[in-house]
Scaffold this motif. Structure first.
Motif, PDB file in Angstrom:
ATOM      1  N   GLU A 118       0.845  -1.196   0.000  1.00  0.00           N
ATOM      2  CA  GLU A 118       0.000   0.000   0.000  1.00  0.00           C
ATOM      3  C   GLU A 118       0.885   1.253   0.000  1.00  0.00           C
ATOM      4  OE1 GLU A 118      -3.564  -1.210   2.954  1.00  0.00           O
ATOM      5  OE2 GLU A 118      -1.539  -1.642   3.655  1.00  0.00           O
ATOM      6  N   SER A 119       1.073   1.857  -1.157  1.00  0.00           N
ATOM      7  CA  SER A 119       1.961   3.019  -1.232  1.00  0.00           C
ATOM      8  C   SER A 119       1.367   4.251  -0.564  1.00  0.00           C
ATOM      9  CB  SER A 119       2.294   3.340  -2.693  1.00  0.00           C
ATOM     10  OG  SER A 119       1.122   3.587  -3.448  1.00  0.00           O
ATOM     11  N   GLN A 120       0.062   4.236  -0.311  1.00  0.00           N
ATOM     12  CA  GLN A 120      -0.572   5.365   0.378  1.00  0.00           C
ATOM     13  C   GLN A 120      -0.390   5.297   1.891  1.00  0.00           C
ATOM     14  OE1 GLN A 120      -4.475   4.557  -1.200  1.00  0.00           O
ATOM     15  NE2 GLN A 120      -4.260   6.072  -2.825  1.00  0.00           N
ATOM     16  N   VAL A 121       0.218   4.220   2.379  1.00  0.00           N
ATOM     17  CA  VAL A 121       0.460   4.046   3.808  1.00  0.00           C
ATOM     18  C   VAL A 121       1.966   4.153   4.040  1.00  0.00           C
ATOM     19  CG1 VAL A 121       0.207   2.509   5.795  1.00  0.00           C
ATOM     20  CG2 VAL A 121      -1.548   2.532   3.986  1.00  0.00           C
TER      21      VAL A 121
ATOM     22  N   VAL B  76      -0.244  -0.816  -4.555  1.00  0.00           N
ATOM     23  CA  VAL B  76      -1.703  -0.875  -4.610  1.00  0.00           C
ATOM     24  C   VAL B  76      -2.285   0.225  -3.726  1.00  0.00           C
ATOM     25  CG1 VAL B  76      -1.732  -3.365  -5.042  1.00  0.00           C
ATOM     26  CG2 VAL B  76      -1.869  -2.536  -2.682  1.00  0.00           C
ATOM     27  N   THR B  77      -3.573   0.453  -3.875  1.00  0.00           N
ATOM     28  CA  THR B  77      -4.259   1.381  -2.982  1.00  0.00           C
ATOM     29  C   THR B  77      -4.510   0.709  -1.632  1.00  0.00           C
ATOM     30  OG1 THR B  77      -6.392   0.685  -3.877  1.00  0.00           O
ATOM     31  CG2 THR B  77      -5.380   2.637  -4.853  1.00  0.00           C
TER      32      THR B  77
ATOM     33  N   GLY C 142      -4.985  -5.645  -6.023  1.00  0.00           N
ATOM     34  CA  GLY C 142      -3.914  -5.701  -7.009  1.00  0.00           C
ATOM     35  C   GLY C 142      -4.151  -6.708  -8.122  1.00  0.00           C
ATOM     36  N   THR C 143      -5.180  -7.545  -7.990  1.00  0.00           N
ATOM     37  CA  THR C 143      -5.444  -8.508  -9.056  1.00  0.00           C
ATOM     38  C   THR C 143      -5.709  -7.796 -10.380  1.00  0.00           C
ATOM     39  OG1 THR C 143      -7.752  -8.574  -8.316  1.00  0.00           O
ATOM     40  CG2 THR C 143      -6.301 -10.368  -7.578  1.00  0.00           C
TER      41      THR C 143
END
Length: 467
Positions: free
Chosen positions: A36-39, A100-101, A128-129
């Motif tokens: 999770e790149s937003q975390v 992913v989000t 992410g699928t």
């Protein structure tokens, strides 16, 4: 063995990954990484996905890998992996993103969880699928099967660029591509992201529209005043802002800001869009035939024209209104724009328009520091004809060719900074729930995507594109 049989063998081997469970096992392993790149706390996981999953996988295919820290502090790394067979042969740049989000764990349907793959019918659920682990995994798996079918060779060179921050706006991507231009040198980009035009129609898109978000604000006073005592003698910011918006787009959605209207649609773009029909899926909205720019087809309005949308409007409290003239009003608007629109002139054009129409008090604030320019590879490009021909040869029917998607991807980095023809073959569909709970990939679509990509990679090694 003749070429046709060998091509068929490579395609069958790629599809076989679905039949014997190997591709599902691959997806289970990759989805389990909580990237999770937003975390911010997940930054180590972004590195771990590259170090423990992708690098060993591509090393087995003969790639040499380098991981680069993001030039933007605290953001995800980049992987550049290269497999150079013969510098005299074409080089393809394959792009994807492993971040992913947010998982939104508590919001998934009972029996599902974001970071494990759950199969139900023809759907595989998991974060992410669809976006984007499934898509870049399809491409790399197809590449591997083609290499095996050719006895360990491809007939072309490959550079893989995998970023780990696309879901936060691809910070550092431009800087990495400039700094590592030599490592990324290629003849064409072949990548996968976003949805097909429809789940059952293979799609080839060639660029993306740009996006510019702007806030319109009018602060008239510190507080609200009773509408019975003061209405009619003091400015109502909501009324002013509503009229300002009405000066920019009419009641049927037609863009009225002359400085933001795009140039005429090129003939090659019109021809590519002539057979495109929008909507029709079970979760798609009904198309409003008379909305938007008059004289254009719905496909031309979506893929070849600029649109200005109101995303939000706030004044007072609509849930609990009071008898008061609101002190301020705010609206968020978004311009989606095509090639031929100068992104640097969007804000000045809006400012000039509002001033000319008597709305000089309305403040404009850009909501992004950088604006992604619009990109579009000419549908008449030899690369497009080659890719469309390969896809038709595999699937038996011509793909939908979109000069650009309606949304926005960081394609300008490849098209403008690296000066590459850009071919995007999406492996998802509009109802995949990307960025939402219950994200999933479709098994029939994935099976076809593996075949399409194996065919493309086989043909790239089999023939030079006639430039």
């Amino acid at each position: 063995m003749n070429n046709t049989a060998t091509r068929d063998t490579a395609i069958a081997a790629a599809v076989g990954l679905m039949e014997d469970g190997r591709f599902r096992a691959l997806m289970e392993r990759r989805v389990a990484f909580r990237t999770e790149s937003q975390v911010p706390e997940q930054l180590p996981e972004l590195h771990r996905y590259l170090d423990e999953e992708i690098i060993p996988s591509v090393a087995a295919m003969g790639f040499a890998s380098q991981v680069f820290d993001n030039p933007v502090a605290g953001k995800g790394p980049f992987l550049i992996a290269r497999r150079i067979e013969d510098p005299a042969r074409p080089t393809v740049l394959i792009y994807g993103h492993g971040d992913v989000t947010r998982g939104q764990d508590a919001e998934w349907r009972e029996g599902l969880a974001p970071f494990c793959v759950t199969a139900e019918g023809d759907r595989w659920y998991g974060r992410g699928t669809a976006d984007n682990k499934g898509q870049h995994s399809i491409n790399l798996a197809a590449l591997e099967q083609v290499m095996q079918a050719r006895g360990g060779r491809l007939g072309f060179n490959v550079v893989l660029l995998l970023e780990m921050g696309e879901e936060t706006g691809s910070p550092g991507l431009s800087e990495i591509c400039v700094a590592q231009r030599e490592l990324l040198k290629a003849d064409v980009l072949i990548a996968s992201d976003g949805p097909r035009l429809s789940a059952d129609r293979p799609t080839l898109f060639l660029g993306s529209r740009g996006a510019f978000n702007v806030e319109l604000r009018l602060d008239a006073r510190e507080r609200g005043y009773h509408s019975g005592n003061w209405g009619g003698v003091i400015v109502n910011p909501a009324t002013v802002l509503a009229n300002a918006i009405a000066s920019m787009t009419d009641a049927r959605g037609r863009l009225l800001v002359d400085g933001l209207r795009p140039p005429a649609i090129p003939n090659s773009v019109r021809a590519a869009l002539a057979g495109i029909t929008l909507g029709g899926g079970p979760t798609d909205p009904a198309i409003d035939a008379n909305w938007g720019e008059p004289g254009l087809t719905p496909a031309e309005r979506l893929f070849a024209w600029n649109t200005l949308e109101v995303l939000a409007f706030k004044a007072g409290n609509a849930d609990a209104p009071v008898n008061a003239v609101p002190p301020r009003a705010v609206a968020v608007m978004q311009l989606r724009f095509v090639v031929g629109t100068d992104a640097a002139q969007i804000l000045p054009a809006l400012r000039a328009h509002l001033d000319a129409h008597g709305f000089g008090d309305v403040e404009l604030v850009s909501m992004r520091h950088e604006v992604s320019p619009a990109t579009r590879l000419d549908p008449d490009s030899p690369w497009v004809r080659w890719a469309a021909g390969s896809m038709q040869r595999t699937s038996g029917s011509p793909p939908a060719i979109l000069p650009n998607i309606g949304g926005t991807l960081p394609n300008h980095v490849f098209a403008d900074l690296l000066a590459l023809p850009t071919l995007w073959v999406p492996h998802s569909y509009a109802a995949c729930a990307q960025h939402a709970p219950d994200e999933h990939m479709l098994v029939p679509l994935t099976r076809e995507a593996l075949a399409l990509m194996a065919g493309l990679f086989w043909d790239l090694g089999d023939h030079q594109v006639n430039m």
